[in-house]
Design an enzyme around this catalytic site. Structure first.
Site, PDB file in Angstrom:
ATOM      1  CE  LYS A  15     -18.928   6.016 -19.480  1.00  0.00           C
ATOM      2  NZ  LYS A  15     -19.382   6.846 -20.609  1.00  0.00           N
ATOM      3  NE  ARG A  90     -24.751   6.532 -16.559  1.00  0.00           N
ATOM      4  CZ  ARG A  90     -24.065   5.734 -17.372  1.00  0.00           C
ATOM      5  NH1 ARG A  90     -23.312   4.773 -16.909  1.00  0.00           N
ATOM      6  NH2 ARG A  90     -24.145   5.908 -18.666  1.00  0.00           N
TER       7      ARG A  90
HETATM    8  P1  AP5 Z   1     -16.883   3.566 -25.884  1.00  0.00           P
HETATM    9  O1  AP5 Z   1     -15.595   3.110 -25.300  1.00  0.00           O
HETATM   10  O2  AP5 Z   1     -17.918   2.560 -26.205  1.00  0.00           O
HETATM   11  O3  AP5 Z   1     -17.488   4.776 -24.995  1.00  0.00           O
HETATM   12  P2  AP5 Z   1     -18.235   4.785 -23.588  1.00  0.00           P
HETATM   13  O4  AP5 Z   1     -17.716   5.959 -22.826  1.00  0.00           O
HETATM   14  O5  AP5 Z   1     -18.150   3.442 -22.943  1.00  0.00           O
HETATM   15  O6  AP5 Z   1     -19.693   5.136 -24.072  1.00  0.00           O
HETATM   16  P3  AP5 Z   1     -21.115   4.519 -23.657  1.00  0.00           P
HETATM   17  O7  AP5 Z   1     -22.075   4.951 -24.732  1.00  0.00           O
HETATM   18  O8  AP5 Z   1     -21.004   3.053 -23.385  1.00  0.00           O
HETATM   19  O9  AP5 Z   1     -21.410   5.283 -22.348  1.00  0.00           O
HETATM   20  P4  AP5 Z   1     -22.774   5.417 -21.661  1.00  0.00           P
HETATM   21  O10 AP5 Z   1     -22.357   5.973 -20.361  1.00  0.00           O
HETATM   22  O11 AP5 Z   1     -23.780   6.216 -22.406  1.00  0.00           O
HETATM   23  O12 AP5 Z   1     -23.412   3.943 -21.686  1.00  0.00           O
HETATM   24  P5  AP5 Z   1     -23.476   2.763 -20.636  1.00  0.00           P
HETATM   25  O13 AP5 Z   1     -23.423   1.484 -21.357  1.00  0.00           O
HETATM   26  O14 AP5 Z   1     -22.514   3.008 -19.544  1.00  0.00           O
HETATM   27  O15 AP5 Z   1     -16.508   4.419 -27.196  1.00  0.00           O
HETATM   28  C1  AP5 Z   1     -17.539   4.961 -28.036  1.00  0.00           C
HETATM   29  C2  AP5 Z   1     -17.143   4.795 -29.513  1.00  0.00           C
HETATM   30  O16 AP5 Z   1     -15.997   5.607 -29.789  1.00  0.00           O
HETATM   31  C3  AP5 Z   1     -16.726   3.360 -29.909  1.00  0.00           C
HETATM   32  O17 AP5 Z   1     -17.173   3.094 -31.203  1.00  0.00           O
HETATM   33  C4  AP5 Z   1     -15.188   3.384 -29.843  1.00  0.00           C
HETATM   34  O18 AP5 Z   1     -14.612   2.456 -30.743  1.00  0.00           O
HETATM   35  C5  AP5 Z   1     -14.884   4.827 -30.211  1.00  0.00           C
HETATM   36  N1  AP5 Z   1     -13.702   5.356 -29.521  1.00  0.00           N
HETATM   37  C6  AP5 Z   1     -13.353   5.157 -28.221  1.00  0.00           C
HETATM   38  N2  AP5 Z   1     -12.213   5.840 -27.930  1.00  0.00           N
HETATM   39  C7  AP5 Z   1     -11.867   6.499 -29.078  1.00  0.00           C
HETATM   40  C8  AP5 Z   1     -10.784   7.366 -29.415  1.00  0.00           C
HETATM   41  N3  AP5 Z   1      -9.857   7.718 -28.508  1.00  0.00           N
HETATM   42  N4  AP5 Z   1     -10.725   7.873 -30.667  1.00  0.00           N
HETATM   43  C9  AP5 Z   1     -11.680   7.533 -31.600  1.00  0.00           C
HETATM   44  N5  AP5 Z   1     -12.715   6.697 -31.331  1.00  0.00           N
HETATM   45  C10 AP5 Z   1     -12.815   6.192 -30.086  1.00  0.00           C
HETATM   46  O19 AP5 Z   1     -24.932   2.952 -20.033  1.00  0.00           O
HETATM   47  C11 AP5 Z   1     -26.052   2.696 -20.832  1.00  0.00           C
HETATM   48  C12 AP5 Z   1     -27.329   2.864 -20.025  1.00  0.00           C
HETATM   49  O20 AP5 Z   1     -27.345   1.927 -18.915  1.00  0.00           O
HETATM   50  C13 AP5 Z   1     -27.526   4.233 -19.347  1.00  0.00           C
HETATM   51  O21 AP5 Z   1     -28.079   5.159 -20.256  1.00  0.00           O
HETATM   52  C14 AP5 Z   1     -28.481   3.845 -18.207  1.00  0.00           C
HETATM   53  O22 AP5 Z   1     -29.775   3.624 -18.686  1.00  0.00           O
HETATM   54  C15 AP5 Z   1     -27.931   2.518 -17.739  1.00  0.00           C
HETATM   55  N6  AP5 Z   1     -26.890   2.659 -16.715  1.00  0.00           N
HETATM   56  C16 AP5 Z   1     -25.583   2.266 -16.818  1.00  0.00           C
HETATM   57  N7  AP5 Z   1     -24.903   2.550 -15.694  1.00  0.00           N
HETATM   58  C17 AP5 Z   1     -25.793   3.130 -14.854  1.00  0.00           C
HETATM   59  C18 AP5 Z   1     -25.690   3.666 -13.539  1.00  0.00           C
HETATM   60  N8  AP5 Z   1     -24.530   3.668 -12.877  1.00  0.00           N
HETATM   61  N9  AP5 Z   1     -26.802   4.194 -12.980  1.00  0.00           N
HETATM   62  C19 AP5 Z   1     -27.979   4.199 -13.628  1.00  0.00           C
HETATM   63  N10 AP5 Z   1     -28.145   3.722 -14.878  1.00  0.00           N
HETATM   64  C20 AP5 Z   1     -27.068   3.183 -15.488  1.00  0.00           C
END
Ligand code: AP5
Ligand code: MG
Length: 217
Positions: A15, A90
């Protein structure tokens, strides 16, 4: 009427990677609730402590807090011509908040689901590193930085690993995703607003599909 693009997908699906490409290439601001909360957690107060605990545990922050964060951020002038939501909504309650927000802002919601099998997600997350200055996302297996552990744009900055990227925390995050967030796919599907892209390809190949969906009227 401009567009609100909702990027959906499990932890590690890409994402953030796609949101940053949309920001660079189409100038749609990336609004990552995860990044905003991580930045807020750096302050020295009670709320920061709460956010740190919730994020470190892989659980969700309250709908109320996240809703406030999104309302505040999307009221900024740079969001007037649309924006990309990365990690929001989410929960069903958050999706309902977004309907209200879109109605007030006179914007249309379009959801893009980056579909990646669970087996691939673990390696993506385990290899992720990011720049503490610009937030650029790297991967030791799939997108290594030019210099080991340094950002290509900020060579003095040491890349960091997220505290919730350990195998145990990833397990909890995936369970949370299955329970709370996956039902949203059906929510957007039923209203004809869900677009699925195959997230197992390279970021550029995925981006081509994403851009086509964003640009479609
Ligand atoms: P990346 O692009 O970083 O993936 P992502 O989908 O953004 O993954 P996240 O781990 O950030 O998602 P998440 O939902 O768990 O975390 P968030 O920060 O939103 O890609 C991942 C890896 O793969 C990278 O190394 C990249 O280089 C590689 N990659 C990407 N595309 C690729 C491809 N096509 N091929 C190969 N490699 C690739 O949330 C974190 C925490 O915040 C949550 O757990 C929660 O506690 C809180 N939070 C955030 N939003 C909310 C909400 N709306 N409500 C409640 N709590 C929330
Ligand atoms: Mg992300």
């Amino acid at each position: 009427m401009s567009k609100i693009i909702v990027l959906m997908g499990a932890p590690g699906a890409g994402k953030g990677t796609q949101a940053r490409l949309l920001q660079e290439r189409l100038h749609l601001p990336q609004i990552s609730t995860g990044d905003i909360l991580r930045a807020r957690a750096q302050q020295n107060d009670e709320l920061a402590k709460e956010i740190q605990e919730v994020q470190a545990a892989g659980k969700l922050a309250s709908d109320d807090l996240v809703g406030r964060v999104v309302r505040e951020r999307t009221s900024q002038p740079d969001c007037q011509n649309g924006y990309v939501l990365d990690g929001f909504p989410r929960t069903i309650a958050q999706a309902e908040m977004l309907e209200d927000l879109a109605a007030t802002q006179d914007e249309r919601v379009r959801a893009i689901f980056i579909d990646v099998p669970f087996g691939i997600l673990e390696k993506r997350i385990a290899g992720r590193l990011s720049c503490p200055i610009c937030g650029e996302i790297y991967n030791i297996y799939f997108k290594p930085p030019k210099l080991k552990n340094s950002c290509d744009r900020h060579p003095d900055a040491r890349l960091i690993q997220r505290v919730d990227d350990t195998p145990e925390k990833v397990q909890v995050r995936l369970e949370t995703y299955n329970r709370e967030t996956e039902p949203l796919l059906d929510y957007y599907q039923r209203t004809g607003r869900l677009h699925r892209v195959d997230g197992t390809r390279s970021p550029d190949e995925i981006y081509r599909d994403v851009e086509r969906i964003v640009n479609a009227s």
